[in-house]
Design a protein around this motif. Structure first.
Motif, PDB file in Angstrom:
ATOM      1  N   ASP A  93       0.805  -1.225   0.000  1.00 20.45           N
ATOM      2  CA  ASP A  93       0.000   0.000   0.000  1.00 20.45           C
ATOM      3  C   ASP A  93       0.839   1.276   0.000  1.00 20.45           C
ATOM      4  OD1 ASP A  93       0.940  -0.373   2.554  1.00 20.45           O
ATOM      5  OD2 ASP A  93      -0.912   0.261   3.545  1.00 20.45           O
ATOM      6  N   GLU A  94       2.127   1.161  -0.327  1.00 20.66           N
ATOM      7  CA  GLU A  94       2.998   2.325  -0.417  1.00 20.66           C
ATOM      8  C   GLU A  94       3.640   2.360  -1.803  1.00 20.66           C
ATOM      9  OE1 GLU A  94       5.795   2.844   2.770  1.00 20.66           O
ATOM     10  OE2 GLU A  94       4.327   2.230   4.273  1.00 20.66           O
ATOM     11  N   TYR A  95       3.918   3.602  -2.281  1.00 20.42           N
ATOM     12  CA  TYR A  95       4.422   3.766  -3.646  1.00 20.42           C
ATOM     13  C   TYR A  95       5.465   4.864  -3.682  1.00 20.42           C
ATOM     14  CZ  TYR A  95       0.005   1.395  -4.244  1.00 20.42           C
ATOM     15  OH  TYR A  95      -1.017   0.510  -4.129  1.00 20.42           O
ATOM     16  N   TYR A  96       6.431   4.713  -4.557  1.00 21.15           N
ATOM     17  CA  TYR A  96       7.340   5.813  -4.838  1.00 21.15           C
ATOM     18  C   TYR A  96       6.599   6.799  -5.728  1.00 21.15           C
ATOM     19  CZ  TYR A  96      11.152   3.134  -2.834  1.00 21.15           C
ATOM     20  OH  TYR A  96      11.952   2.451  -1.967  1.00 21.15           O
ATOM     21  N   HIS A  97       6.797   8.094  -5.475  1.00 22.13           N
ATOM     22  CA  HIS A  97       6.125   9.127  -6.275  1.00 22.13           C
ATOM     23  C   HIS A  97       6.374   8.912  -7.759  1.00 22.13           C
ATOM     24  CE1 HIS A  97       5.788  12.266  -2.796  1.00 22.13           C
ATOM     25  NE2 HIS A  97       5.159  11.144  -2.533  1.00 22.13           N
ATOM     26  N   ALA A  98       7.582   8.529  -8.112  1.00 22.86           N
ATOM     27  CA  ALA A  98       7.931   8.332  -9.528  1.00 22.86           C
ATOM     28  C   ALA A  98       7.061   7.262 -10.181  1.00 22.86           C
ATOM     29  CB  ALA A  98       9.405   7.954  -9.658  1.00 22.86           C
ATOM     30  N   ASP A  99       6.566   6.298  -9.397  1.00 24.53           N
ATOM     31  CA  ASP A  99       5.720   5.243  -9.954  1.00 24.53           C
ATOM     32  C   ASP A  99       4.301   5.731 -10.209  1.00 24.53           C
ATOM     33  OD1 ASP A  99       7.867   3.542  -9.803  1.00 24.53           O
ATOM     34  OD2 ASP A  99       7.257   2.674  -7.888  1.00 24.53           O
ATOM     35  N   LEU A 100       3.867   6.754  -9.477  1.00 24.61           N
ATOM     36  CA  LEU A 100       2.506   7.275  -9.634  1.00 24.61           C
ATOM     37  C   LEU A 100       2.395   8.250 -10.800  1.00 24.61           C
ATOM     38  CD1 LEU A 100       1.681   7.882  -5.864  1.00 24.61           C
ATOM     39  CD2 LEU A 100       0.938   5.960  -7.297  1.00 24.61           C
ATOM     40  N   ILE A 101       3.471   8.998 -11.045  1.00 24.79           N
ATOM     41  CA  ILE A 101       3.442   9.998 -12.112  1.00 24.79           C
ATOM     42  C   ILE A 101       3.311   9.297 -13.467  1.00 24.79           C
ATOM     43  CG2 ILE A 101       4.766  11.828 -13.258  1.00 24.79           C
ATOM     44  CD1 ILE A 101       5.968  12.399 -10.428  1.00 24.79           C
ATOM     45  N   GLY A 102       2.334   9.748 -14.236  1.00 24.19           N
ATOM     46  CA  GLY A 102       2.070   9.161 -15.545  1.00 24.19           C
ATOM     47  C   GLY A 102       0.936   8.147 -15.546  1.00 24.19           C
ATOM     48  N   LEU A 112     -12.394   7.785 -18.062  1.00 21.87           N
ATOM     49  CA  LEU A 112     -11.104   8.455 -17.934  1.00 21.87           C
ATOM     50  C   LEU A 112     -11.274   9.846 -17.323  1.00 21.87           C
ATOM     51  CD1 LEU A 112      -8.043   8.392 -18.562  1.00 21.87           C
ATOM     52  CD2 LEU A 112      -8.602   9.463 -20.757  1.00 21.87           C
ATOM     53  N   ILE A 113     -10.502  10.113 -16.284  1.00 23.68           N
ATOM     54  CA  ILE A 113     -10.484  11.442 -15.658  1.00 23.68           C
ATOM     55  C   ILE A 113      -9.290  12.223 -16.177  1.00 23.68           C
ATOM     56  CG2 ILE A 113     -10.218  12.702 -13.485  1.00 23.68           C
ATOM     57  CD1 ILE A 113     -11.651  10.319 -12.116  1.00 23.68           C
ATOM     58  N   GLY A 114      -8.124  11.597 -16.252  1.00 21.92           N
ATOM     59  CA  GLY A 114      -6.914  12.263 -16.707  1.00 21.92           C
ATOM     60  C   GLY A 114      -5.681  11.454 -16.387  1.00 21.92           C
ATOM     61  N   LYS A 115      -4.561  12.156 -16.171  1.00 25.51           N
ATOM     62  CA  LYS A 115      -3.269  11.522 -15.862  1.00 25.51           C
ATOM     63  C   LYS A 115      -2.610  12.217 -14.690  1.00 25.51           C
ATOM     64  CE  LYS A 115      -1.382   9.201 -19.668  1.00 25.51           C
ATOM     65  NZ  LYS A 115      -0.502   8.661 -20.455  1.00 25.51           N
ATOM     66  N   VAL A 116      -1.919  11.443 -13.866  1.00 25.24           N
ATOM     67  CA  VAL A 116      -1.155  12.012 -12.754  1.00 25.24           C
ATOM     68  C   VAL A 116       0.077  12.699 -13.340  1.00 25.24           C
ATOM     69  CG1 VAL A 116       0.117  11.549 -10.624  1.00 25.24           C
ATOM     70  CG2 VAL A 116      -1.933  10.216 -11.162  1.00 25.24           C
ATOM     71  N   THR A 117       0.227  13.995 -13.056  1.00 26.72           N
ATOM     72  CA  THR A 117       1.378  14.735 -13.578  1.00 26.72           C
ATOM     73  C   THR A 117       2.409  15.047 -12.505  1.00 26.72           C
ATOM     74  OG1 THR A 117       0.182  16.814 -13.299  1.00 26.72           O
ATOM     75  CG2 THR A 117       0.091  15.780 -15.475  1.00 26.72           C
ATOM     76  N   ALA A 118       1.998  14.999 -11.228  1.00 22.32           N
ATOM     77  CA  ALA A 118       2.939  15.281 -10.139  1.00 22.32           C
ATOM     78  C   ALA A 118       2.351  14.770  -8.837  1.00 22.32           C
ATOM     79  CB  ALA A 118       3.211  16.780 -10.043  1.00 22.32           C
ATOM     80  N   VAL A 119       3.213  14.588  -7.850  1.00 22.95           N
ATOM     81  CA  VAL A 119       2.793  14.251  -6.499  1.00 22.95           C
ATOM     82  C   VAL A 119       3.449  15.275  -5.589  1.00 22.95           C
ATOM     83  CG1 VAL A 119       2.747  12.499  -4.685  1.00 22.95           C
ATOM     84  CG2 VAL A 119       2.706  11.795  -7.098  1.00 22.95           C
TER      85      VAL A 119
END
Length: 167
Positions: A93-102, A112-119
């Protein structure tokens, strides 16, 4: 998923003897020095970091080859990266920010809502910045189980249950 993860940045000189102020993005800030040499994103430069003491807004550190305030100041703003394999594995249940971006962001119905561009994290928890379809500005969503119940890295998406008023 990125091969390099940003673990910190050089915030500028600290003192006149070449020491720098480091801003660590690690859960335990001191861990930044335990991953071995850090590099720039393109790998062109490597930095051997030795922590010296806690300082206001970060950590004091020495970087091999940096001995003057001018050399330290020239590194201000340099982001520091480490190879992903040097970082610890995370619980499910934990993630590196780099894995969430995109990641693609979808609502519970699959639209579809959109894309993660930053955390972002300003001290009260992680906030996802989403470039949303049909919105002029980015959506900012708290990264909580209530709002983001599902993250599927393998599929490249997450499910977000938008709070009322954001649809």
């Amino acid at each position: 998923m990125s091969e390099l993860i940003c673990v910190g940045a050089i915030a500028g000189a600290f003192g006149v003897q070449g020491e720098v102020r480091l801003k660590s993005f690690c859960t335990q800030p001191e861990d930044i020095a335990s991953y071995g040499p850090l590099s720039t994103e393109d790998g062109a430069r490597q930095f051997r970091v030795t922590l010296t003491r806690p300082v206001a807004g970060g950590l004091g550190a020495r970087i091999a080859g940096v001995s003057t305030k001018e050399q330290a100041d020239a590194l201000r703003g340099t982001s520091l990266y480490v190879a992903r394999e040097k970082l610890p594995s995370l619980p499910d249940d934990e993630y590196y920010h780099a894995d969430l971006i995109g990641l693609e962001v979808r609502d519970p119905g699959g639209a579809l809502i959109g894309k993660v561009t930053a955390v972002h994290n300003h001290g009260a928890g992680d906030i996802l910045e989403i470039a949303a379809e049909g919105h002029k500005s980015a959506l900012l969503l708290p990264f909580t189980m209530a709002i983001v119940p599902t993250v599927d890295l393998a599929a490249g998406r997450l499910i977000a249950d938008l709070p009322d008023g954001l649809e």
